[in-house]
Design an enzyme around this catalytic site. Structure first.
Site, short mmCIF file in Angstrom:
data_model
loop_
_atom_site.label_atom_id
_atom_site.label_comp_id
_atom_site.label_asym_id
_atom_site.label_seq_id
_atom_site.Cartn_x
_atom_site.Cartn_y
_atom_site.Cartn_z
N VAL A 154 -3.12 9.04 8.00
CA VAL A 154 -4.42 8.95 8.57
C VAL A 154 -4.73 8.13 9.98
CG1 VAL A 154 -6.85 8.45 7.82
CG2 VAL A 154 -5.05 9.19 6.19
N CYS A 155 -4.26 7.27 10.24
CA CYS A 155 -4.36 6.34 11.18
C CYS A 155 -4.30 7.36 12.82
CB CYS A 155 -3.43 5.23 11.14
SG CYS A 155 -3.51 4.35 9.95
N PRO A 156 -3.38 8.20 12.78
CA PRO A 156 -3.57 8.67 14.37
C PRO A 156 -4.70 9.73 14.45
CG PRO A 156 -1.39 9.47 13.09
CD PRO A 156 -2.06 8.37 12.24
N LEU A 182 -7.54 7.50 15.18
CA LEU A 182 -7.58 6.78 16.53
C LEU A 182 -7.54 7.94 17.83
CD1 LEU A 182 -4.81 3.95 16.35
CD2 LEU A 182 -7.09 3.93 15.90
#
EC number: 1.11.1.26
Length: 187
Positions: free
Chosen positions: A46-48, A51
């Site tokens: 999920v993080c990329p 960001l």
């Protein structure tokens, strides 16, 4: 106790930013709007997406004088490696703060102690160092940069217009409210 309207605690950290390792501290962010976006870890799922969404909106944040700082408990070396190998993270132009000692995650109360990682926490800090917006939620739920941008604009508006408040769905240029006895029961 909520962190809203509290002053951020002193910190010093290293960030990966535009091909360099740079120092970031509570002193270096003073005097400007700052957004801290905590995420669990580099090289995740999920993080990329989050960001990258922030990276695609970064110019809009810069236009309103706000700096974004992504933060995880990874090292600045890991941030560089992720930036160099991920198409999504390669778009990031804002500082990526390393918090391997977990000081920032503890200060902002988003550290998952047993995992050594942060929850998804978003904090908008005014130029005086006070937290004006905070959102913390489960790590499986991604955030939306455009909604964060709206919240920063609302925080900036009410800072510049004491006595006014921004209603639900407020967008820049829309009407605000001025709480008063005459307004009670009329909304």
């Amino acid at each position: 106790m909520s962190l809203i309207n509290t002053t951020i605690k002193p910190f010093k950290a290293t960030a990966y930013h535009n091909g360099k390792f740079v120092d970031v501290s509570n002193e270096s962010i003073a005097g400007k709007w700052s957004i801290f976006v905590f995420y669990p870890a580099d090289f995740t799922f999920v993080c990329p997406t989050e960001l990258e969404d922030l990276a695609e909106q970064y110019a809009e944040f810069q236009k309103i004088g706000a700096e974004i700082y992504s933060v995880s408990t990874d090292t600045h070396f890991s941030h560089k490696a992720w930036h160099d190998t991920s198409e999504a993270i390669g778009k990031v132009q804002y500082p990526m703060i390393a918090d391997p000692t977990q000081v920032l995650a503890r200060n902002f109360e988003v550290l998952i102690e047993e995992e050594g990682m942060a929850l998804r926490g978003t904090f908008v800090v005014n130029p005086e160092g006070q937290i004006k917006v905070m959102e913390v939620h489960d790590n499986g739920i991604g955030r939306v940069a455009s909604e964060l941008l709206r919240k920063v604009k609302a925080a900036q508006y009410i800072a510049a217009h004491p006595g006014e408040v921004c209603p639900a769905k407020w967008e820049e240029g829309a009407k605000t409210l001025t709480p008063s006895l005459d307004l009670v029961g009329k909304i």
